[in-house]
Design a protein around this motif. Structure first.
Motif, PDB file in Angstrom:
ATOM      1  N   ASN A 156       0.852  -1.193   0.000  1.00 42.98           N
ATOM      2  CA  ASN A 156       0.000   0.000   0.000  1.00 42.98           C
ATOM      3  C   ASN A 156       0.890   1.246   0.000  1.00 42.98           C
ATOM      4  N   ASP A 157       0.265   2.406  -0.030  1.00 44.74           N
ATOM      5  CA  ASP A 157       1.037   3.648  -0.166  1.00 44.74           C
ATOM      6  C   ASP A 157       1.939   3.925   1.030  1.00 44.74           C
ATOM      7  N   ALA A 158       1.526   3.520   2.239  1.00 44.75           N
ATOM      8  CA  ALA A 158       2.364   3.737   3.419  1.00 44.75           C
ATOM      9  C   ALA A 158       3.617   2.870   3.346  1.00 44.75           C
ATOM     10  N   GLU A 159       3.481   1.663   2.807  1.00 45.77           N
ATOM     11  CA  GLU A 159       4.631   0.768   2.662  1.00 45.77           C
ATOM     12  C   GLU A 159       5.529   1.188   1.503  1.00 45.77           C
ATOM     13  N   LYS A 160       4.912   1.693   0.438  1.00 47.88           N
ATOM     14  CA  LYS A 160       5.705   2.188  -0.693  1.00 47.88           C
ATOM     15  C   LYS A 160       6.608   3.343  -0.262  1.00 47.88           C
ATOM     16  N   ALA A 161       6.158   4.131   0.728  1.00 43.52           N
ATOM     17  CA  ALA A 161       6.979   5.255   1.200  1.00 43.52           C
ATOM     18  C   ALA A 161       8.315   4.757   1.714  1.00 43.52           C
ATOM     19  N   LYS A 162       8.331   3.606   2.385  1.00 41.07           N
ATOM     20  CA  LYS A 162       9.587   3.067   2.909  1.00 41.07           C
ATOM     21  C   LYS A 162      10.499   2.595   1.776  1.00 41.07           C
ATOM     22  N   ILE A 163       9.921   2.060   0.710  1.00 45.07           N
ATOM     23  CA  ILE A 163      10.734   1.635  -0.433  1.00 45.07           C
ATOM     24  C   ILE A 163      11.191   2.849  -1.236  1.00 45.07           C
ATOM     25  N   PHE A 164      10.362   3.903  -1.294  1.00 40.16           N
ATOM     26  CA  PHE A 164      10.799   5.183  -1.878  1.00 40.16           C
ATOM     27  C   PHE A 164      12.113   5.607  -1.224  1.00 40.16           C
ATOM     28  N   TYR A 165      12.090   5.620   0.113  1.00 37.09           N
ATOM     29  CA  TYR A 165      13.267   6.094   0.843  1.00 37.09           C
ATOM     30  C   TYR A 165      14.447   5.154   0.640  1.00 37.09           C
ATOM     31  N   LEU A 166      14.212   3.854   0.714  1.00 37.18           N
ATOM     32  CA  LEU A 166      15.290   2.880   0.579  1.00 37.18           C
ATOM     33  C   LEU A 166      16.003   3.028  -0.757  1.00 37.18           C
ATOM     34  N   THR A 167      15.253   3.132  -1.851  1.00 37.93           N
ATOM     35  CA  THR A 167      15.858   3.218  -3.184  1.00 37.93           C
ATOM     36  C   THR A 167      16.515   4.571  -3.412  1.00 37.93           C
ATOM     37  N   HIS A 168      15.951   5.634  -2.848  1.00 36.92           N
ATOM     38  CA  HIS A 168      16.564   6.961  -2.998  1.00 36.92           C
ATOM     39  C   HIS A 168      17.866   7.022  -2.205  1.00 36.92           C
ATOM     40  N   HIS A 169      17.848   6.463  -1.012  1.00 32.93           N
ATOM     41  CA  HIS A 169      19.020   6.529  -0.136  1.00 32.93           C
ATOM     42  C   HIS A 169      20.174   5.678  -0.675  1.00 32.93           C
ATOM     43  N   LEU A 170      19.892   4.442  -1.064  1.00 35.29           N
ATOM     44  CA  LEU A 170      20.951   3.532  -1.497  1.00 35.29           C
ATOM     45  C   LEU A 170      21.228   3.586  -2.997  1.00 35.29           C
ATOM     46  N   GLY A 171      20.272   4.087  -3.779  1.00 33.62           N
ATOM     47  CA  GLY A 171      20.358   3.920  -5.218  1.00 33.62           C
ATOM     48  C   GLY A 171      19.734   2.578  -5.575  1.00 33.62           C
ATOM     49  N   LEU A 172      19.221   2.455  -6.788  1.00 24.43           N
ATOM     50  CA  LEU A 172      18.465   1.260  -7.168  1.00 24.43           C
ATOM     51  C   LEU A 172      19.307  -0.007  -7.080  1.00 24.43           C
ATOM     52  N   GLY A 173      20.580   0.067  -7.512  1.00 28.76           N
ATOM     53  CA  GLY A 173      21.438  -1.115  -7.505  1.00 28.76           C
ATOM     54  C   GLY A 173      21.656  -1.674  -6.113  1.00 28.76           C
ATOM     55  N   ASP A 174      22.092  -0.802  -5.181  1.00 23.19           N
ATOM     56  CA  ASP A 174      22.326  -1.262  -3.814  1.00 23.19           C
ATOM     57  C   ASP A 174      21.021  -1.609  -3.109  1.00 23.19           C
ATOM     58  N   ALA A 175      19.921  -0.942  -3.486  1.00 20.88           N
ATOM     59  CA  ALA A 175      18.619  -1.273  -2.892  1.00 20.88           C
ATOM     60  C   ALA A 175      18.217  -2.704  -3.258  1.00 20.88           C
ATOM     61  N   LYS A 176      18.447  -3.100  -4.498  1.00 16.98           N
ATOM     62  CA  LYS A 176      18.161  -4.477  -4.902  1.00 16.98           C
ATOM     63  C   LYS A 176      19.017  -5.456  -4.114  1.00 16.98           C
ATOM     64  N   ARG A 177      20.290  -5.117  -3.940  1.00 16.29           N
ATOM     65  CA  ARG A 177      21.165  -6.008  -3.167  1.00 16.29           C
ATOM     66  C   ARG A 177      20.735  -6.058  -1.701  1.00 16.29           C
ATOM     67  N   PHE A 178      20.245  -4.940  -1.183  1.00 20.93           N
ATOM     68  CA  PHE A 178      19.746  -4.913   0.188  1.00 20.93           C
ATOM     69  C   PHE A 178      18.524  -5.816   0.316  1.00 20.93           C
ATOM     70  N   ILE A 179      17.622  -5.730  -0.645  1.00 17.89           N
ATOM     71  CA  ILE A 179      16.409  -6.554  -0.628  1.00 17.89           C
ATOM     72  C   ILE A 179      16.751  -8.036  -0.753  1.00 17.89           C
ATOM     73  N   ARG A 180      17.731  -8.359  -1.615  1.00 18.30           N
ATOM     74  CA  ARG A 180      18.120  -9.760  -1.827  1.00 18.30           C
ATOM     75  C   ARG A 180      19.091 -10.266  -0.757  1.00 18.30           C
ATOM     76  N   LYS A 181      19.556  -9.357   0.115  1.00 17.83           N
ATOM     77  CA  LYS A 181      20.550  -9.689   1.144  1.00 17.83           C
ATOM     78  C   LYS A 181      21.852 -10.190   0.511  1.00 17.83           C
ATOM     79  N   THR A 182      22.287  -9.482  -0.528  1.00 16.95           N
ATOM     80  CA  THR A 182      23.533  -9.863  -1.201  1.00 16.95           C
ATOM     81  C   THR A 182      24.602  -8.780  -1.105  1.00 16.95           C
ATOM     82  N   ILE A 183      24.392  -7.764  -0.263  1.00 17.36           N
ATOM     83  CA  ILE A 183      25.430  -6.758  -0.046  1.00 17.36           C
ATOM     84  C   ILE A 183      26.620  -7.432   0.626  1.00 17.36           C
ATOM     85  N   THR A 184      27.806  -7.201   0.129  1.00 21.30           N
ATOM     86  CA  THR A 184      28.999  -7.841   0.669  1.00 21.30           C
ATOM     87  C   THR A 184      29.431  -7.167   1.968  1.00 21.30           C
ATOM     88  N   GLU A 185      30.266  -7.862   2.732  1.00 24.86           N
ATOM     89  CA  GLU A 185      30.795  -7.312   3.972  1.00 24.86           C
ATOM     90  C   GLU A 185      31.574  -6.032   3.703  1.00 24.86           C
TER      91      GLU A 185
END
Length: 565
Positions: A462-491
């Motif tokens: 819903n729109d309240a949940e999309k707000a959190k993904i808005f922030y996540l993708t803006h803050h990390l950038g789309l590439g790192d946001a995908k890695r954050f979602i997939r839990k594939t960001i390296t140490e």
């Protein structure tokens, strides 16, 4: 007393004897508590200073070794030694310089040492106000921590009490002493560092004198009055009334409080995007630096430590330190857009920035030209190659790639030294609320569409949940946001990101508290920030009359749904 569904009439009789009154009026709703960390997360530049895979740079006309060193977070001495430069002043365009490789890994001893030094204290600055944002003076309050520390105080003329300091983040409970005794009005866990806490009462105190009818009946219930004022008078039936002119109720059920000045921009962005205005306001509130609770449209990302050191160096050299600033990022404006992202959104078809750039005549479709300024033709169709171009100077049009290749946006600063006047003026529109808010929503929707196209279940949010993904993708950038979602960001990447946000000592502390893992430490820090600061609930009216309230899950739960769980 107050009714939940209307403004307050406290003297129903049409003709009364004059007498003084003094009381609290308003809606029978809960207190509001807004927690705003002073240190907002940075929107990071995609520069080699934060990218260990970048190993070299090509010198451009006008470059100096000191500028290159500052841009890539190293020293002139390091560059000169690595590239065997006898004279650091002699570099030339086209020369390729090697960059020092940054090591982001730390051994266990280093992590433990830094974690022990990390400052985990919290400093909370409290302000109490009434429904129309007037300070509550001489108001008795009590603050309690989970550890049992207690502060009892009385608010001053600004509605404030002394700062409350804790050795570490733990649950806080806030009590007020009102007409009906002691009441708990807020409970929360603050973040480390300093935060401003604004508590708003659902009532407003008014003073005045009732008066009998003179001449004709009044029209106070029909006349319009400025927002956030209290008006006393008579209604069209002659009844004495006191009217609280607040933004609520309204057809959006939107409450912006001290940020009412941005009402038109929030509503326009909501209507353009189809996203509820509360979600848009929540994202901007989490992104923007604030001045007394008001979003700062002129905010930039300044490195306080590096600026302090640079000023000290100037003073040691006997020079003036006035105007010395070292930026931590090129992010600027309320929603912290980077130089490169602002340019991307300008060239992307369908965005508000693209539309406005074309309307203003600084972006147009032009024939592509070669190095000799001859028009290029398609080898098969023999048609002119037409591309969108930005007018960087009078009658000089460049593609986005030309602007990037010629490094007009170079540098970790919102004021790149090689930007032309026209390009800098366009970048400065990040300080205009209409542009920055519209751009943030366009960029958020674009990132959601990209996630959906990549197979993530965005439509389930819903729109309240999309707000959190808005922030996540803006803050990390789309590439790192995908890695954050997939839990594939390296140490290594997690260490780099966390150090850039909270510093080496605090980063080591987060890692230490999460099994000596920077991946888990970074995730813990970012999830906590998003869950506690992307709060659409804070921007609903006390009583919801015209819309359906959207509730948000925790970020980790939202990510599970994105992944189809």
């Amino acid at each position: 007393m107050a009714r939940e569904d209307n403004y307050v009439t406290i003297f129903p009789e049409a003709d009364v004897t004059p007498r003084k009154f003094d009381g609290l009026l308003g809606w029978s709703a809960a207190w509001r508590c807004v927690v705003d960390p002073q240190e907002k997360p940075l929107t990071l530049d995609s520069t080699v200073s934060l990218n260990p895979s970048a190993t070299e740079v090509t010198v451009q006309p006008g470059d100096s070794l000191s500028e290159i060193a500052q841009e890539h977070d190293c020293t002139v001495k390091e560059l000169a030694k690595l590239n065997h430069l006898r004279n650091p002043s002699l570099i030339f365009p086209g020369q390729v310089l090697k960059l020092p490789v940054r090591q982001y890994r730390m051994n266990q001893t280093e992590i433990d040492s830094l974690a022990a030094q990390a400052d985990t204290s919290c400093t909370l600055s409290f302000a109490f106000e009434d429904l129309i944002e007037k300070p509550l003076q001489k108001f008795k309050v009590r603050i309690e921590s989970a550890a049992g520390d207690v502060l009892e105080s009385v608010t001053d003329e600004l509605g404030r009490i002394q700062d409350y300091v804790m050795a570490k983040a733990e649950e806080i409970r806030v009590f007020v002493n009102g007409v009906h005794g002691i009441k708990e009005v807020a409970r929360f866990v603050p973040s480390e560092g300093k935060s401003d806490i604004r508590l708003t009462s659902p009532k407003v105190r008014v003073k005045g004198v009732t008066q009998p009818i003179k001449d004709r009946a009044g029209r106070i219930d029909l006349d319009k009055h400025p927002v956030n004022t209290v008006v006393s008078g008579r209604d069209s039936k002659g009844n004495p009334v006191i009217q609280i002119n607040h933004t609520c109720p309204n057809r959006y059920d939107l409450q912006l409080g001290a940020n009412l000045c941005y009402w038109d921009q929030i509503i326009a962005a909501s209507e353009r995007s189809g996203i509820i205005p509360q979600s848009i306001a929540a994202v901007i509130n989490a992104e923007s630096a604030q001045i007394k609770g008001v979003w700062n449209k002129d905010s930039v990302a300044i490195s306080r430590e590096k600026t302090k050191a640079a000023k000290a160096l100037k003073e040691q050299q006997g020079e003036s330190a006035e105007g010395v600033v070292v930026y931590a990022s090129s992010a600027a404006g309320m929603t912290q857009f980077l130089n490169a992202t602002w340019l991307d959104e300008t060239f992307r078809e369908g965005t508000y920035l693209n539309e406005q750039a074309r309307v203003r005549g600084v972006l147009a479709d032009k024939p592509k030209r070669d190095a000799l300024n001859n028009i290029e033709y398609h080898p098969k169709t023999h048609q002119q190659i037409i591309l969108p171009m930005f007018e960087i100077a009078p009658d000089t049009w460049w593609t986005k790639q030309q602007i990037i290749d010629n490094r007009l946006l170079r540098g970790v600063t919102p004021y790149p030294p090689h930007a032309t006047k026209a390009l800098q003026e366009w970048l400065n529109l990040r300080f205009e609320p209409e542009f920055i808010i519209m751009a943030a929503v366009d960029y958020g929707l674009y990132n959601l569409a990209k996630l959906q196209a990549a197979g993530y279940n965005v439509e389930s949010l819903n729109d309240a949940e999309k707000a959190k993904i808005f922030y996540l993708t803006h803050h990390l950038g789309l590439g790192d946001a995908k890695r954050f979602i997939r839990k594939t960001i390296t140490e290594e990447s997690a260490h780099k990101l966390l150090v850039a946000q909270v510093g080496a000592k605090s980063a080591a502390g987060y890692a230490s508290r999460n099994g000596n893992s920077f991946v888990r430490g970074h995730r813990d820090w970012l999830c906590y920030y998003i869950d506690n600061n992307i709060e659409p609930d804070d921007f609903y009216c006390p009583k919801i009359e015209h819309t359906e309230k959207k509730e948000s899950n925790a970020l980790e739960n939202i990510i599970e749904r994105l992944n189809g769980s």
